[in-house]
Design a protein around this motif. Structure first.
Motif, PDB file in Angstrom:
ATOM      1  N   MET A   1       0.839  -1.176   0.000  1.00 34.74           N
ATOM      2  CA  MET A   1       0.000   0.000   0.000  1.00 34.74           C
ATOM      3  C   MET A   1       0.888   1.245   0.000  1.00 34.74           C
ATOM      4  SD  MET A   1      -3.114   0.953   2.557  1.00 34.74           S
ATOM      5  CE  MET A   1      -4.447   0.065   1.807  1.00 34.74           C
ATOM      6  N   THR A   2       0.444   2.276  -0.646  1.00 34.47           N
ATOM      7  CA  THR A   2       1.189   3.516  -0.758  1.00 34.47           C
ATOM      8  C   THR A   2       0.763   4.495   0.323  1.00 34.47           C
ATOM      9  OG1 THR A   2       1.274   3.208  -3.141  1.00 34.47           O
ATOM     10  CG2 THR A   2       1.705   5.406  -2.327  1.00 34.47           C
ATOM     11  N   MET A   3       1.740   5.225   0.878  1.00 37.28           N
ATOM     12  CA  MET A   3       1.418   6.248   1.866  1.00 37.28           C
ATOM     13  C   MET A   3       0.632   7.369   1.176  1.00 37.28           C
ATOM     14  SD  MET A   3       3.068   7.604   5.194  1.00 37.28           S
ATOM     15  CE  MET A   3       4.182   6.315   5.245  1.00 37.28           C
ATOM     16  N   ARG A   4      -0.427   7.837   1.859  1.00 32.47           N
ATOM     17  CA  ARG A   4      -1.255   8.914   1.335  1.00 32.47           C
ATOM     18  C   ARG A   4      -1.271  10.081   2.313  1.00 32.47           C
ATOM     19  NH1 ARG A   4      -3.297   4.215   1.425  1.00 32.47           N
ATOM     20  NH2 ARG A   4      -4.717   4.715   3.090  1.00 32.47           N
ATOM     21  N   ARG A   5      -1.342  11.302   1.764  1.00 35.60           N
ATOM     22  CA  ARG A   5      -1.421  12.510   2.591  1.00 35.60           C
ATOM     23  C   ARG A   5      -2.807  13.120   2.423  1.00 35.60           C
ATOM     24  NH1 ARG A   5       2.241  16.099   4.646  1.00 35.60           N
ATOM     25  NH2 ARG A   5       3.897  15.011   3.535  1.00 35.60           N
ATOM     26  N   TYR A   6      -3.418  13.446   3.558  1.00 31.80           N
ATOM     27  CA  TYR A   6      -4.690  14.141   3.564  1.00 31.80           C
ATOM     28  C   TYR A   6      -4.472  15.464   4.277  1.00 31.80           C
ATOM     29  CZ  TYR A   6      -6.402   9.517   2.427  1.00 31.80           C
ATOM     30  OH  TYR A   6      -6.602   8.308   1.824  1.00 31.80           O
ATOM     31  N   LYS A   7      -4.723  16.563   3.584  1.00 31.44           N
ATOM     32  CA  LYS A   7      -4.561  17.896   4.173  1.00 31.44           C
ATOM     33  C   LYS A   7      -5.932  18.490   4.418  1.00 31.44           C
ATOM     34  CE  LYS A   7      -2.854  22.551   3.276  1.00 31.44           C
ATOM     35  NZ  LYS A   7      -2.338  23.461   2.245  1.00 31.44           N
ATOM     36  N   VAL A   8      -6.125  18.986   5.654  1.00 36.43           N
ATOM     37  CA  VAL A   8      -7.382  19.632   6.010  1.00 36.43           C
ATOM     38  C   VAL A   8      -7.050  21.010   6.571  1.00 36.43           C
ATOM     39  CG1 VAL A   8      -9.481  19.516   7.409  1.00 36.43           C
ATOM     40  CG2 VAL A   8      -8.415  17.402   6.573  1.00 36.43           C
ATOM     41  N   THR A   9      -7.541  22.057   5.898  1.00 32.91           N
ATOM     42  CA  THR A   9      -7.379  23.413   6.392  1.00 32.91           C
ATOM     43  C   THR A   9      -8.601  23.746   7.230  1.00 32.91           C
ATOM     44  OG1 THR A   9      -6.074  24.020   4.460  1.00 32.91           O
ATOM     45  CG2 THR A   9      -7.043  25.829   5.724  1.00 32.91           C
ATOM     46  N   VAL A  10      -8.360  24.253   8.460  1.00 28.10           N
ATOM     47  CA  VAL A  10      -9.451  24.480   9.407  1.00 28.10           C
ATOM     48  C   VAL A  10      -9.476  25.952   9.803  1.00 28.10           C
ATOM     49  CG1 VAL A  10     -10.480  23.782  11.597  1.00 28.10           C
ATOM     50  CG2 VAL A  10      -9.115  22.135  10.288  1.00 28.10           C
ATOM     51  N   THR A  11     -10.641  26.590   9.604  1.00 30.93           N
ATOM     52  CA  THR A  11     -10.855  27.986   9.996  1.00 30.93           C
ATOM     53  C   THR A  11     -11.841  28.012  11.154  1.00 30.93           C
ATOM     54  OG1 THR A  11     -10.513  28.700   7.712  1.00 30.93           O
ATOM     55  CG2 THR A  11     -11.596  30.264   9.202  1.00 30.93           C
ATOM     56  N   THR A  12     -11.492  28.740  12.200  1.00 35.05           N
ATOM     57  CA  THR A  12     -12.354  28.803  13.384  1.00 35.05           C
ATOM     58  C   THR A  12     -13.534  29.761  13.183  1.00 35.05           C
ATOM     59  OG1 THR A  12     -10.929  30.509  14.325  1.00 35.05           O
ATOM     60  CG2 THR A  12     -10.510  28.236  15.019  1.00 35.05           C
ATOM     61  N   ALA A  13     -14.586  29.518  13.936  1.00 33.89           N
ATOM     62  CA  ALA A  13     -15.757  30.398  13.966  1.00 33.89           C
ATOM     63  C   ALA A  13     -15.477  31.565  14.906  1.00 33.89           C
ATOM     64  CB  ALA A  13     -16.977  29.601  14.444  1.00 33.89           C
ATOM     65  N   ALA A  14     -16.424  32.490  15.003  1.00 31.53           N
ATOM     66  CA  ALA A  14     -16.265  33.665  15.863  1.00 31.53           C
ATOM     67  C   ALA A  14     -16.006  33.295  17.316  1.00 31.53           C
ATOM     68  CB  ALA A  14     -17.496  34.562  15.752  1.00 31.53           C
ATOM     69  N   ASP A  15     -16.556  32.152  17.766  1.00 35.48           N
ATOM     70  CA  ASP A  15     -16.365  31.740  19.163  1.00 35.48           C
ATOM     71  C   ASP A  15     -15.071  30.961  19.382  1.00 35.48           C
ATOM     72  OD1 ASP A  15     -16.947  29.277  18.032  1.00 35.48           O
ATOM     73  OD2 ASP A  15     -18.649  28.848  19.351  1.00 35.48           O
ATOM     74  N   GLY A  16     -14.252  30.810  18.343  1.00 34.80           N
ATOM     75  CA  GLY A  16     -12.961  30.134  18.488  1.00 34.80           C
ATOM     76  C   GLY A  16     -13.000  28.632  18.328  1.00 34.80           C
ATOM     77  N   THR A  17     -14.157  28.094  17.933  1.00 34.47           N
ATOM     78  CA  THR A  17     -14.276  26.646  17.763  1.00 34.47           C
ATOM     79  C   THR A  17     -14.310  26.277  16.281  1.00 34.47           C
ATOM     80  OG1 THR A  17     -16.685  26.638  17.731  1.00 34.47           O
ATOM     81  CG2 THR A  17     -15.608  26.442  19.899  1.00 34.47           C
ATOM     82  N   ALA A  18     -14.040  25.016  16.020  1.00 34.45           N
ATOM     83  CA  ALA A  18     -14.151  24.486  14.659  1.00 34.45           C
ATOM     84  C   ALA A  18     -14.196  22.971  14.737  1.00 34.45           C
ATOM     85  CB  ALA A  18     -12.971  24.929  13.803  1.00 34.45           C
TER      86      ALA A  18
END
Length: 125
Positions: A1-18
């Protein structure tokens, strides 16, 4: 099996959560890399909790993250009878990479500031 990269960019909401997710993945989680945004990074109060969506298995937990990090999650293993697998009687636990089967990796942020950004890279083999 080949190594795979998953990139997730996360932007927080006004209350600082995501909450964000990878696509469905199958394999063993090799590593997690957090890369702060160069211009609009989370403050050093951000708490990061990363789990398996289906089972809720804890993969990474960090509090008050102040800089980029790389971690290599490992889990204790057990024999067929449920007893801990050890390198020697009474010794160190045998650990392995956590496995994911057609599951998403869930990223939950708290105390991350308003509209702040970071990227999470997951290497799965």
């Amino acid at each position: 099996m080949t190594m795979r990269r998953y990139k997730v960019t996360v932007t927080t909401a006004a209350d600082g959560t995501a909450t964000a997710y990878t696509p469905r993945v199958s394999g063993k989680l090799h590593s997690v890399h957090y890369v702060p945004d160069g211009a609009n990074a989370y403050p050093n109060t951000v708490d990061v909790t990363i789990t398996s969506e289906v089972t809720g298995e804890a993969l990474v937990t960090r509090t008050n993250v102040a800089a980029a990090f790389v971690t290599y999650p490992r889990k204790d293993t057990a024999g067929a009878d449920g007893t801990a697998a050890l390198f020697a009687a009474g010794g160190t636990a045998v650990q392995d990479k956590p496995a994911l089967g057609n599951d998403r990796i869930k990223i939950v942020l708290a105390q991350g500031g308003n509209a702040k950004v970071g990227a999470f890279h997951f290497l799965v083999d």
